[in-house]
Scaffold this motif. Structure first.
Motif, PDB file in Angstrom:
ATOM      1  N   PRO A 197      54.490  38.005   5.783  1.00  0.00           N
ATOM      2  CA  PRO A 197      53.415  37.851   6.483  1.00  0.00           C
ATOM      3  C   PRO A 197      53.517  37.243   7.947  1.00  0.00           C
ATOM      4  N   LEU A 198      54.459  36.619   8.287  1.00  0.00           N
ATOM      5  CA  LEU A 198      54.723  36.021   9.469  1.00  0.00           C
ATOM      6  C   LEU A 198      55.075  37.168  10.592  1.00  0.00           C
ATOM      7  N   ALA A 199      55.917  38.139   9.983  1.00  0.00           N
ATOM      8  CA  ALA A 199      56.670  39.250  10.742  1.00  0.00           C
ATOM      9  C   ALA A 199      55.111  40.159  11.112  1.00  0.00           C
ATOM     10  N   ASP A 200      54.410  40.381  10.168  1.00  0.00           N
ATOM     11  CA  ASP A 200      53.011  41.020  10.619  1.00  0.00           C
ATOM     12  C   ASP A 200      52.341  40.371  11.606  1.00  0.00           C
ATOM     13  N   ALA A 201      52.033  39.085  11.458  1.00  0.00           N
ATOM     14  CA  ALA A 201      51.480  38.385  12.777  1.00  0.00           C
ATOM     15  C   ALA A 201      52.056  38.572  13.880  1.00  0.00           C
ATOM     16  N   VAL A 202      53.614  38.365  13.901  1.00  0.00           N
ATOM     17  CA  VAL A 202      54.332  38.375  14.952  1.00  0.00           C
ATOM     18  C   VAL A 202      54.047  39.835  15.806  1.00  0.00           C
ATOM     19  N   ASP A 203      54.033  40.990  15.074  1.00  0.00           N
ATOM     20  CA  ASP A 203      53.862  42.189  15.491  1.00  0.00           C
ATOM     21  C   ASP A 203      52.676  42.257  16.263  1.00  0.00           C
ATOM     22  N   THR A 204      51.489  41.838  15.754  1.00  0.00           N
ATOM     23  CA  THR A 204      50.322  41.825  16.535  1.00  0.00           C
ATOM     24  C   THR A 204      50.291  40.966  17.673  1.00  0.00           C
ATOM     25  N   ALA A 205      50.873  39.963  17.506  1.00  0.00           N
ATOM     26  CA  ALA A 205      51.140  38.866  18.691  1.00  0.00           C
ATOM     27  C   ALA A 205      51.651  39.509  19.881  1.00  0.00           C
ATOM     28  N   LEU A 206      53.126  40.262  19.587  1.00  0.00           N
ATOM     29  CA  LEU A 206      53.830  40.952  20.585  1.00  0.00           C
ATOM     30  C   LEU A 206      52.987  42.128  21.276  1.00  0.00           C
ATOM     31  N   GLU A 207      51.951  42.767  20.682  1.00  0.00           N
ATOM     32  CA  GLU A 207      51.191  43.635  21.275  1.00  0.00           C
ATOM     33  C   GLU A 207      50.347  43.050  22.329  1.00  0.00           C
ATOM     34  N   ARG A 208      49.964  41.628  22.184  1.00  0.00           N
ATOM     35  CA  ARG A 208      49.066  40.925  23.212  1.00  0.00           C
ATOM     36  C   ARG A 208      50.056  40.136  24.273  1.00  0.00           C
ATOM     37  N   LEU A 209      51.354  39.981  24.079  1.00  0.00           N
ATOM     38  CA  LEU A 209      52.278  39.598  25.033  1.00  0.00           C
ATOM     39  C   LEU A 209      52.190  40.421  26.231  1.00  0.00           C
ATOM     40  N   THR A 210      52.404  40.004  27.246  1.00  0.00           N
ATOM     41  CA  THR A 210      52.438  40.626  28.705  1.00  0.00           C
ATOM     42  C   THR A 210      54.027  40.038  29.093  1.00  0.00           C
ATOM     43  N   GLY A 211      54.875  41.043  29.317  1.00  0.00           N
ATOM     44  CA  GLY A 211      56.155  40.590  29.734  1.00  0.00           C
ATOM     45  C   GLY A 211      57.272  40.885  28.714  1.00  0.00           C
ATOM     46  N   PRO A 212      58.373  40.273  29.039  1.00  0.00           N
ATOM     47  CA  PRO A 212      59.743  40.726  27.863  1.00  0.00           C
ATOM     48  C   PRO A 212      59.067  40.159  26.383  1.00  0.00           C
ATOM     49  N   ARG A 213      59.810  41.100  25.355  1.00  0.00           N
ATOM     50  CA  ARG A 213      59.279  40.686  24.233  1.00  0.00           C
ATOM     51  C   ARG A 213      59.982  39.461  23.725  1.00  0.00           C
ATOM     52  N   ARG A 214      59.663  38.414  23.582  1.00  0.00           N
ATOM     53  CA  ARG A 214      60.429  37.357  23.127  1.00  0.00           C
ATOM     54  C   ARG A 214      59.723  36.462  21.985  1.00  0.00           C
ATOM     55  N   ILE A 215      60.618  35.955  21.027  1.00  0.00           N
ATOM     56  CA  ILE A 215      59.989  35.125  19.892  1.00  0.00           C
ATOM     57  C   ILE A 215      60.569  33.775  19.837  1.00  0.00           C
ATOM     58  N   LEU A 216      59.954  32.889  19.870  1.00  0.00           N
ATOM     59  CA  LEU A 216      60.246  31.402  19.649  1.00  0.00           C
ATOM     60  C   LEU A 216      59.892  30.873  18.299  1.00  0.00           C
ATOM     61  N   VAL A 217      61.032  30.644  17.456  1.00  0.00           N
ATOM     62  CA  VAL A 217      60.522  29.994  16.222  1.00  0.00           C
ATOM     63  C   VAL A 217      61.000  28.502  16.173  1.00  0.00           C
ATOM     64  N   LEU A 218      60.139  27.784  15.698  1.00  0.00           N
ATOM     65  CA  LEU A 218      60.456  26.358  15.607  1.00  0.00           C
ATOM     66  C   LEU A 218      59.826  25.490  14.684  1.00  0.00           C
ATOM     67  N   GLY A 219      60.189  24.100  14.340  1.00  0.00           N
ATOM     68  CA  GLY A 219      59.632  23.511  13.148  1.00  0.00           C
ATOM     69  C   GLY A 219      60.335  22.163  13.296  1.00  0.00           C
ATOM     70  N   HIS A 220      59.663  21.221  12.389  1.00  0.00           N
ATOM     71  CA  HIS A 220      60.221  20.021  12.198  1.00  0.00           C
ATOM     72  C   HIS A 220      60.645  19.637  10.699  1.00  0.00           C
ATOM     73  N   SER A 221      61.832  19.124  10.350  1.00  0.00           N
ATOM     74  CA  SER A 221      61.857  18.570   8.909  1.00  0.00           C
ATOM     75  C   SER A 221      62.030  19.963   8.119  1.00  0.00           C
ATOM     76  N   LEU A 222      60.849  19.717   7.101  1.00  0.00           N
ATOM     77  CA  LEU A 222      60.971  21.028   6.192  1.00  0.00           C
ATOM     78  C   LEU A 222      60.508  22.265   6.994  1.00  0.00           C
ATOM     79  N   GLY A 223      59.742  22.149   7.987  1.00  0.00           N
ATOM     80  CA  GLY A 223      59.376  23.439   8.670  1.00  0.00           C
ATOM     81  C   GLY A 223      60.503  23.848   9.507  1.00  0.00           C
ATOM     82  N   ALA A 224      61.813  22.962   9.952  1.00  0.00           N
ATOM     83  CA  ALA A 224      62.809  23.187  10.854  1.00  0.00           C
ATOM     84  C   ALA A 224      63.684  24.062   9.822  1.00  0.00           C
ATOM     85  N   GLY A 225      63.976  23.498   8.679  1.00  0.00           N
ATOM     86  CA  GLY A 225      64.788  24.427   7.538  1.00  0.00           C
ATOM     87  C   GLY A 225      64.302  25.676   7.344  1.00  0.00           C
TER      88      GLY A 225
END
Length: 593
Positions: free
Chosen positions: A373-401
């Protein structure tokens, strides 16, 4: 009869007994006898008349105190004491009455002063009213005199006579002066006295007629003026009413339009906040992050997975045009289901980059559930992004792991070719073994703030802590766990010795005890570590790259829980950013420290 001496019974009457009172002496009640005072005794002795009587006053002896025969208080006269008390009471009442009388006199004087002041104020007010009334009377009298003088001036102008001297104070004198002036002016040869009077009468009649005509004209003009004023006032009122009606109509129309627009805007806002983008923007605003130039593609905060499915943390995918990347954010533990994922820490096998290794079981299942599900959402978001294709994944604690494992799985599968992917894991738990963790160093950085215990907490480190505590508390277990090792190094190792050394602040002894215990208990297999590079941060210090050995064991401190809170990490990141260079190399080879 001659002088007779009669003996008087010294027993007091009932009233005197009541006045005398009773006294207690040694538990027995003694009634005092009436004893005459010195003045009464002298008066009786000075009486030399034949009817005088001699009084044989015999004082009554009071029973003596068996315990204290020499007590001076027994010799005191009770009657004198009571009279002194009555006299004191009488004086107190007199003083009280005097004080009350003085207070009443003061109050009466105060009331009299207030009444005098009120009377004076009323007199002043009456005087001012009288002066005002007199001033008004003078002004009215002066106005009337002016009006009469004007009428007289008109009369003089009508008649061909010379202007006489006038007295404003007396109307009769003015009439006489006017008549004499007219007579003197019209006196001519050939006119008799009768003709002169007739001419004067005719002139007066003409004057009265002209004055009556002038007054009528004045009244007519005043009436017409008032009619015009009234008509103008009615016109102004009607115009004001019409203007007010038009303004109210316009205001009502504007209010109706505004209400309609407000309802439409509210409906649009409610519909927007019901979407993933709206909920994501709301979450950003609540976190104090500007939602400008941010388009949320996915926002999911469900904490109730379907039956049989692993629990996953909340996630958001958004396009940040200002940062020039697609942001994938994963939330930390916020409910019991998230805590169960944290506690499901048994290592499970995983293959990444052609290497076989171990990963945190609960977080690995959550990451495997989210990569699609996250990969599909990222594909949609990359279509809206203007500029280089970049993905930043981040989280804290459980989200970080979970973020670190999602990034590792994407990179292993080559999910986003020609796209630069970075992962920033704050307070990342122990999710990968040392070999797999080192492989992720090219795209993942784990940050540890202060004495945060989560990056040090794993199944192996928890078992090490348990064994160390058992070894210190139980001597038999200490021997059993040593299994033939040198026990001399463990001599003096006990709970009391450790506490005593800690109280003394004996760092050398504590270090020796720690080394002896560490050699025996730090040997559990399947140890896990945070993913990728390890960076430690402390307030007031520049971040530095750390070794995995710094998070290989549990460290119990007073700050271990607070150091894990998100705001502590945010403060360190903001401090490092303000110092310069914290994220300037993020999209090059590796994020800066």
């Amino acid at each position: 009869m001659g002088n007779q001496s009669s003996q008087v019974d010294a027993s007091p009457s009932q009233s005197e007994a009541d006045d005398a009172g009773s006294f207690e002496d040694g538990g027995e009640e003694v009634v005092a006898s009436a004893v005459p005072i010195d003045g009464d005794l002298d008066d009786a002795q000075e009486n030399d008349s034949g009817d005088s009587k001699d009084f044989d006053v015999s004082p009554v002896e009071l029973p003596a105190d068996d315990d204290d025969d020499d007590d001076d208080d027994d010799e005191a006269n009770p009657v004198l004491t009571q009279r002194q008390e009555k006299q004191a009471m009488k004086q107190a009442r007199a003083a009280e009455k005097k004080e009350l009388k003085e207070a009443r006199a003061q109050e009466k004087a105060k009331l009299a002063q207030e009444a005098k002041e009120r009377k004076l104020a009323q007199a002043q007010a009456a005087q001012e009213a009288k002066l005002a009334k007199a001033q008004a009377a003078r002004e009215l009298k002066l106005a009337r005199a002016n009006e009469k003088q004007a009428n007289k001036d008109k009369l003089v102008q009508v008649l061909p006579v010379a202007e006489p001297e006038q007295d404003d104070a007396d109307d009769e004198e003015s009439e006489e002066l006017l008549e004499s002036a007219c007579l003197e002016e019209q006196t001519a040869p050939g006119l008799t006295r009768r003709e002169q009077k007739a001419a004067l009468k005719l002139a007066r009649a003409q004057e009265k007629e002209e004055l009556r005509s002038a007054r009528a004209q004045e009244k007519a003009m005043l009436k017409a003026s008032r009619a015009q004023e009234k008509e103008a006032l009615l016109t102004i009122r009607s115009e004001a009413k019409e203007t007010l009606r038009v303004a109210q109509a316009r205001r009502n129309e504007a209010m109706q339009a505004a209400k309609a627009q407000g309802r439409e805007a509210l409906a649009e806002a409610e519909a927007h906040w019901g979407t993933a983008a709206g909920r994501g923007e709301f979450a950003l605003v609540c976190a104090g992050i500007s939602a400008e130039n941010v388009h949320v593609v996915l926002f999911n905060e469900e904490n109730q997975p379907p039956p049989g499915m692993p629990a996953v943390p909340g996630q958001m995918v958004a396009v940040d045009q200002a940062a020039g990347c697609v942001v994938v954010a994963l939330r930390g533990s916020s409910c019991l289901r998230d805590a169960l994922v944290d506690l499901d820490c048994r290592p499970e096998p995983v293959s990444l980059g052609g290497l076989e290794g171990l990963a945190h079981g609960g977080m690995l299942r959550s990451a495997q559930e989210l990569i699609g599900p996250l990969a599909d959402a990222v594909d949609t978001a990359l279509e809206r992004l203007t500029g280089p294709r970049r993905i930043l994944v981040l989280g804290h604690s459980l989200g970080a792991g979970v973020a670190a494992l999602v990034t590792a799985l994407w990179m292993d599968a080559g999910r986003f070719p020609l796209t630069e992917v970075k992962c920033l894991a704050y307070a990342c738990p122990q999710v990968l073994d040392p070999a797999l963790s080192a492989v992720q160093s090219s795209h993942t950085t784990s940050y540890v703030q202060g004495d945060d215990t989560v990056p040090c907490l794993g199944l192996a480190s928890a078992m090490d802590l348990r064994d160390a505590l058992v070894m210190i508390a139980d001597p038999e277990a200490r021997v059993r766990m040593a299994e033939g090792a040198d026990l001399e190094s463990l001599q003096g190792l006990s709970e009391d010795e450790v506490l005593a050394a800690a109280q003394r602040g004996d760092a050398d002894t504590l270090s020796a005890m720690y080394a002896s215990v560490r050699n025996l208990v730090g040997s559990h297999e399947n140890r896990l570590f945070p993913s990728g590079r390890l960076v430690k941060m402390l307030p007031g210090k520049e971040p530095w790259e750390a070794e995995l050995s710094e998070v290989d064991e549990m460290v119990v401190t007073t700050d271990m829980k607070r150091a894990h809170l998100p705001y502590r990490y945010l403060a360190c990141v903001q401090e490092a950013t303000a110092a310069g260079g914290a994220t300037e190399a993020l999209w090059s080879a590796q994020p800066a420290l």
